[in-house]
Design an enzyme around this catalytic site. Structure first.
Site, PDB file in Angstrom:
ATOM      1  N   ASP A  30       0.853  -1.203   0.000  1.00  0.00           N
ATOM      2  CA  ASP A  30       0.000   0.000   0.000  1.00  0.00           C
ATOM      3  C   ASP A  30       0.879   1.239   0.000  1.00  0.00           C
ATOM      4  OD1 ASP A  30      -2.137   1.968   0.798  1.00  0.00           O
ATOM      5  OD2 ASP A  30      -3.272   0.129   1.192  1.00  0.00           O
ATOM      6  N   SER A 123     -16.748  -2.777  -9.788  1.00  0.00           N
ATOM      7  CA  SER A 123     -17.848  -2.086  -9.109  1.00  0.00           C
ATOM      8  C   SER A 123     -19.117  -2.185  -9.939  1.00  0.00           C
ATOM      9  CB  SER A 123     -17.445  -0.614  -8.956  1.00  0.00           C
ATOM     10  OG  SER A 123     -18.567   0.175  -8.640  1.00  0.00           O
ATOM     11  N   TYR A 147     -13.892   7.514 -12.985  1.00  0.00           N
ATOM     12  CA  TYR A 147     -13.681   6.391 -12.058  1.00  0.00           C
ATOM     13  C   TYR A 147     -14.274   5.110 -12.647  1.00  0.00           C
ATOM     14  CZ  TYR A 147     -14.694   3.175  -8.230  1.00  0.00           C
ATOM     15  OH  TYR A 147     -14.820   2.037  -7.451  1.00  0.00           O
ATOM     16  N   LYS A 151     -12.609   1.306 -14.152  1.00  0.00           N
ATOM     17  CA  LYS A 151     -13.018  -0.072 -13.825  1.00  0.00           C
ATOM     18  C   LYS A 151     -13.329  -0.848 -15.107  1.00  0.00           C
ATOM     19  CE  LYS A 151     -12.629   0.253  -9.379  1.00  0.00           C
ATOM     20  NZ  LYS A 151     -11.486  -0.389  -8.726  1.00  0.00           N
TER      21      LYS A 151
HETATM   22  P1  NAD Z   1      -9.746   2.486   0.121  1.00  0.00           P
HETATM   23  O1  NAD Z   1      -9.365   3.807  -0.430  1.00  0.00           O
HETATM   24  O2  NAD Z   1     -10.092   2.404   1.560  1.00  0.00           O
HETATM   25  O3  NAD Z   1      -8.577   1.428  -0.155  1.00  0.00           O
HETATM   26  C1  NAD Z   1      -7.741   1.516  -1.289  1.00  0.00           C
HETATM   27  C2  NAD Z   1      -6.307   1.358  -0.804  1.00  0.00           C
HETATM   28  O4  NAD Z   1      -5.425   1.428  -1.924  1.00  0.00           O
HETATM   29  C3  NAD Z   1      -5.895   2.476   0.164  1.00  0.00           C
HETATM   30  O5  NAD Z   1      -5.278   1.899   1.305  1.00  0.00           O
HETATM   31  C4  NAD Z   1      -4.887   3.299  -0.645  1.00  0.00           C
HETATM   32  O6  NAD Z   1      -3.902   3.892   0.179  1.00  0.00           O
HETATM   33  C5  NAD Z   1      -4.318   2.250  -1.590  1.00  0.00           C
HETATM   34  N1  NAD Z   1      -3.790   2.780  -2.854  1.00  0.00           N
HETATM   35  C6  NAD Z   1      -4.378   3.663  -3.691  1.00  0.00           C
HETATM   36  N2  NAD Z   1      -3.577   3.899  -4.742  1.00  0.00           N
HETATM   37  C7  NAD Z   1      -2.470   3.142  -4.576  1.00  0.00           C
HETATM   38  C8  NAD Z   1      -1.272   2.959  -5.325  1.00  0.00           C
HETATM   39  N3  NAD Z   1      -1.071   3.613  -6.469  1.00  0.00           N
HETATM   40  N4  NAD Z   1      -0.350   2.096  -4.868  1.00  0.00           N
HETATM   41  C9  NAD Z   1      -0.547   1.439  -3.702  1.00  0.00           C
HETATM   42  N5  NAD Z   1      -1.638   1.573  -2.947  1.00  0.00           N
HETATM   43  C10 NAD Z   1      -2.593   2.423  -3.375  1.00  0.00           C
HETATM   44  O7  NAD Z   1     -10.931   1.906  -0.788  1.00  0.00           O
HETATM   45  P2  NAD Z   1     -11.865   0.643  -0.570  1.00  0.00           P
HETATM   46  O8  NAD Z   1     -13.227   1.141  -0.288  1.00  0.00           O
HETATM   47  O9  NAD Z   1     -11.234  -0.323   0.341  1.00  0.00           O
HETATM   48  O10 NAD Z   1     -11.890   0.076  -2.051  1.00  0.00           O
HETATM   49  C11 NAD Z   1     -11.007  -0.944  -2.480  1.00  0.00           C
HETATM   50  C12 NAD Z   1     -11.235  -1.216  -3.953  1.00  0.00           C
HETATM   51  O11 NAD Z   1     -12.591  -1.576  -4.162  1.00  0.00           O
HETATM   52  C13 NAD Z   1     -10.978  -0.005  -4.853  1.00  0.00           C
HETATM   53  O12 NAD Z   1     -10.365  -0.462  -6.038  1.00  0.00           O
HETATM   54  C14 NAD Z   1     -12.360   0.518  -5.129  1.00  0.00           C
HETATM   55  O13 NAD Z   1     -12.436   1.200  -6.364  1.00  0.00           O
HETATM   56  C15 NAD Z   1     -13.173  -0.754  -5.159  1.00  0.00           C
HETATM   57  N6  NAD Z   1     -14.589  -0.531  -4.855  1.00  0.00           N
HETATM   58  C16 NAD Z   1     -14.938   0.084  -3.687  1.00  0.00           C
HETATM   59  C17 NAD Z   1     -16.272   0.329  -3.403  1.00  0.00           C
HETATM   60  C18 NAD Z   1     -16.677   1.034  -2.127  1.00  0.00           C
HETATM   61  O14 NAD Z   1     -17.818   1.480  -2.030  1.00  0.00           O
HETATM   62  N7  NAD Z   1     -15.833   1.154  -1.116  1.00  0.00           N
HETATM   63  C19 NAD Z   1     -17.258  -0.074  -4.307  1.00  0.00           C
HETATM   64  C20 NAD Z   1     -16.886  -0.725  -5.477  1.00  0.00           C
HETATM   65  C21 NAD Z   1     -15.539  -0.952  -5.743  1.00  0.00           C
HETATM   66  C1  UD1 Z   2     -21.358   5.761  -5.383  1.00  0.00           C
HETATM   67  C2  UD1 Z   2     -20.699   6.013  -6.712  1.00  0.00           C
HETATM   68  C3  UD1 Z   2     -20.309   4.678  -7.327  1.00  0.00           C
HETATM   69  C4  UD1 Z   2     -19.414   3.901  -6.374  1.00  0.00           C
HETATM   70  C5  UD1 Z   2     -20.158   3.737  -5.041  1.00  0.00           C
HETATM   71  C6  UD1 Z   2     -19.349   3.029  -4.011  1.00  0.00           C
HETATM   72  C7  UD1 Z   2     -21.693   8.104  -7.545  1.00  0.00           C
HETATM   73  C8  UD1 Z   2     -22.593   8.718  -8.557  1.00  0.00           C
HETATM   74  N1  UD1 Z   2     -21.619   6.751  -7.571  1.00  0.00           N
HETATM   75  O1  UD1 Z   2     -22.499   4.965  -5.611  1.00  0.00           O
HETATM   76  O2  UD1 Z   2     -19.613   4.878  -8.544  1.00  0.00           O
HETATM   77  O3  UD1 Z   2     -19.090   2.623  -6.912  1.00  0.00           O
HETATM   78  O4  UD1 Z   2     -20.500   5.035  -4.538  1.00  0.00           O
HETATM   79  O5  UD1 Z   2     -18.233   3.785  -3.639  1.00  0.00           O
HETATM   80  O6  UD1 Z   2     -21.046   8.780  -6.763  1.00  0.00           O
HETATM   81  N2  UD1 Z   2     -27.086   9.811  -0.844  1.00  0.00           N
HETATM   82  C9  UD1 Z   2     -27.773  10.838  -0.214  1.00  0.00           C
HETATM   83  N3  UD1 Z   2     -27.052  11.741   0.527  1.00  0.00           N
HETATM   84  C10 UD1 Z   2     -25.696  11.659   0.682  1.00  0.00           C
HETATM   85  C11 UD1 Z   2     -25.005  10.596   0.041  1.00  0.00           C
HETATM   86  C12 UD1 Z   2     -25.735   9.694  -0.719  1.00  0.00           C
HETATM   87  O7  UD1 Z   2     -28.995  10.938  -0.328  1.00  0.00           O
HETATM   88  O8  UD1 Z   2     -25.114  12.511   1.362  1.00  0.00           O
HETATM   89  C13 UD1 Z   2     -27.866   8.815  -1.615  1.00  0.00           C
HETATM   90  C14 UD1 Z   2     -27.472   8.719  -3.081  1.00  0.00           C
HETATM   91  O9  UD1 Z   2     -28.203   9.641  -3.839  1.00  0.00           O
HETATM   92  C15 UD1 Z   2     -27.825   7.259  -3.360  1.00  0.00           C
HETATM   93  C16 UD1 Z   2     -27.544   6.535  -2.049  1.00  0.00           C
HETATM   94  O10 UD1 Z   2     -27.595   7.557  -1.049  1.00  0.00           O
HETATM   95  O11 UD1 Z   2     -29.184   7.122  -3.671  1.00  0.00           O
HETATM   96  C17 UD1 Z   2     -26.188   5.861  -1.988  1.00  0.00           C
HETATM   97  O12 UD1 Z   2     -25.164   6.783  -2.339  1.00  0.00           O
HETATM   98  P1  UD1 Z   2     -23.610   6.417  -2.258  1.00  0.00           P
HETATM   99  O13 UD1 Z   2     -23.301   5.859  -0.934  1.00  0.00           O
HETATM  100  O14 UD1 Z   2     -22.852   7.624  -2.691  1.00  0.00           O
HETATM  101  O15 UD1 Z   2     -23.439   5.236  -3.295  1.00  0.00           O
HETATM  102  P2  UD1 Z   2     -23.833   5.157  -4.859  1.00  0.00           P
HETATM  103  O16 UD1 Z   2     -24.454   6.399  -5.333  1.00  0.00           O
HETATM  104  O17 UD1 Z   2     -24.601   3.909  -5.056  1.00  0.00           O
END
Ligand code: NAD
Ligand code: UD1
Length: 335
Positions: A30, A123, A147, A151
């Site tokens: 990381d 995602s 973003y 993906k």
């Molecule tokens: P996060 O930011 O908590 O974790 C990502 C980690 O990657 C962090 O620790 C960051 O320091 C590290 N990182 C970023 N760029 C780097 C680099 N260039 N080299 C080395 N380390 C690096 O995010 P998360 O929520 O744990 O998400 C993990 C993965 O899942 C991501 O790829 C994210 O896009 C994907 N994802 C997350 C969600 C969500 O809602 N959290 C939803 C769908 C997909």
């Molecule tokens: C968002 C991202 C998506 C990403 C996902 C997980 C956008 C448009 N999409 O999805 O690409 O994969 O997070 O990281 O940003 N909401 C409120 N008030 C708030 C925040 C959210 O009403 O302050 C609502 C949103 O309109 C939505 C729901 O809550 O209906 C969930 O929102 P969020 O947690 O941001 O997730 P996604 O929109 O599903």
């Protein structure tokens, strides 16, 4: 040994716990751009194991080579990446560089060292604006922001890599909305600045750090007019990775799997569930729709059940209770 890129982050740290519990040895790689070493210390506390930790950037092959030289890596679980949709619109080049170039560098170094097994964090955002719900893996793909495009591009790159050499074992896991925290309250989501996502915003409002929640849109075609999503407990999500890892050796094609519960809850459902779990009021006001949001997004989770024998076990009450335990025990996250 399993290499976990981004293993100090939210999903990565929870997955390390489940990997260790399942008997795997892990090395975390990381650059701490969105995390801190404290999460790794907490994982060690939960598991009573010592974590191998490497500081480095996935874009720097020299950093990656050190890891592959020092450890015999069987498979990579690749979480490292940037994930904020709004920021990706402001800084698209950073997102393409970090996520796409970073993944290419990682795959190149894996190739140099003969490591052909990778699980990639995709995602539900790759479904763009879904024409219907629940969403199946074979639905059309598109992306509405940089973003999401990273993906999609990475998914395509992995498909091309497999086409060039079908001895690769590749799993693409499409997460729906991960929330919650480990039941210990020791690890959880620690967003920097004002949270963009719903659940961290709700918990910070419940604890009094934010005055009120803005509910984006009250006129969607859903049961109460607010947006519906498939919230999944981060521990269930982590267990999905363990199941996918166990399956990797048997697969003949790329595995593309939704990780969701199959249930959709609205913003107001989540507010109510959180109030119940925390005993705190979550004041909210309706606000205009957020651009790019869809009315409903939830998974058809049946393929995951069939192919990796995984389904989510935890419901929204548990998700909210665990999120609240983490928030109330760590009001300032890992700081
Ligand atoms: P996060 O930011 O908590 O974790 C990502 C980690 O990657 C962090 O620790 C960051 O320091 C590290 N990182 C970023 N760029 C780097 C680099 N260039 N080299 C080395 N380390 C690096 O995010 P998360 O929520 O744990 O998400 C993990 C993965 O899942 C991501 O790829 C994210 O896009 C994907 N994802 C997350 C969600 C969500 O809602 N959290 C939803 C769908 C997909
Ligand atoms: C968002 C991202 C998506 C990403 C996902 C997980 C956008 C448009 N999409 O999805 O690409 O994969 O997070 O990281 O940003 N909401 C409120 N008030 C708030 C925040 C959210 O009403 O302050 C609502 C949103 O309109 C939505 C729901 O809550 O209906 C969930 O929102 P969020 O947690 O941001 O997730 P996604 O929109 O599903």
């Amino acid at each position: 040994m399993i290499l976990v890129t981004g293993g100090a982050g939210y999903i990565g740290s929870h997955t390390c716990v489940e990997l260790i519990k399942a008997g795997y040895e892990v090395v975390v790689f990381d650059n701490f751009s969105n995390s801190s070493e404290e999460s790794i210390k907490r994982v060690e506390k939960i598991t009573s194991a010592t974590i191998n930790l490497c500081h480095g950037d996935i874009r720097k092959k020299s950093d990656l080579r050190k890891v592959f030289k020092n450890y015999s890596i069987d498979a990579v679980i690749h979480f490292a990446g940037l994930k904020a949709v709004g920021e990706s619109i402001q800084k698209p080049l950073d997102y393409y560089d970090n996520n796409v170039n970073g993944t290419i560098a990682l795959c190149q170094v894996m190739q140099e060292f003969g490591c052909k097994k990778i699980i990639f964090s995709s995602s539900a955002t790759v479904y763009g604006i879904p024409h219907t719900t629940p969403i199946k893996e074979d639905f059309p793909l598109s992306a509405t922001n940089p973003y999401g495009k990273t993906k999609l591009f990475i998914e395509e790159i992995l498909h091309d890599l497999f086409a060039s050499d079908n001895s690769y074992k590749i799993a693409i896991l499409r997460y729906f909305n991960p929330i919650g925290a480990h039941e210990s309250g020791l690890i959880g989501e620690d967003p920097r600045g004002i949270p963009n996502n719903l659940m961290p915003f709700i918990s910070q409002t419940a604890i009094g750090k934010r005055e009120f929640l803005s509910v984006f849109g009250d006129d969607y075609d859903t049961h109460d007019g607010t947006g519906v999503r498939d919230y999944i407990h981060v521990v269930d999500l982590s267990l999905g990775h363990v199941k996918a890892l166990k399956k990797l050796d048997d697969i003949k094609e790329i595995l593309v799997v939704n990780l969701g519960t199959g249930c959709g809850y609205s913003v107001l459902d989540m507010v109510k569930a959180f109030e119940k779990a925390s005993g705190k009021k979550v004041p909210y006001k309706f606000a205009p729709r957020r651009s790019g949001d869809v009315a409903k997004c939830f998974a058809d989770a049946s393929f995951a059940k069939k192919i990796i024998d995984w389904s989510a076990a935890k419901g929204i009450d548990e998700m909210c209770e665990d999120a609240w335990r983490w928030q109330s025990k760590n009001p300032n996250g890992y700081n």
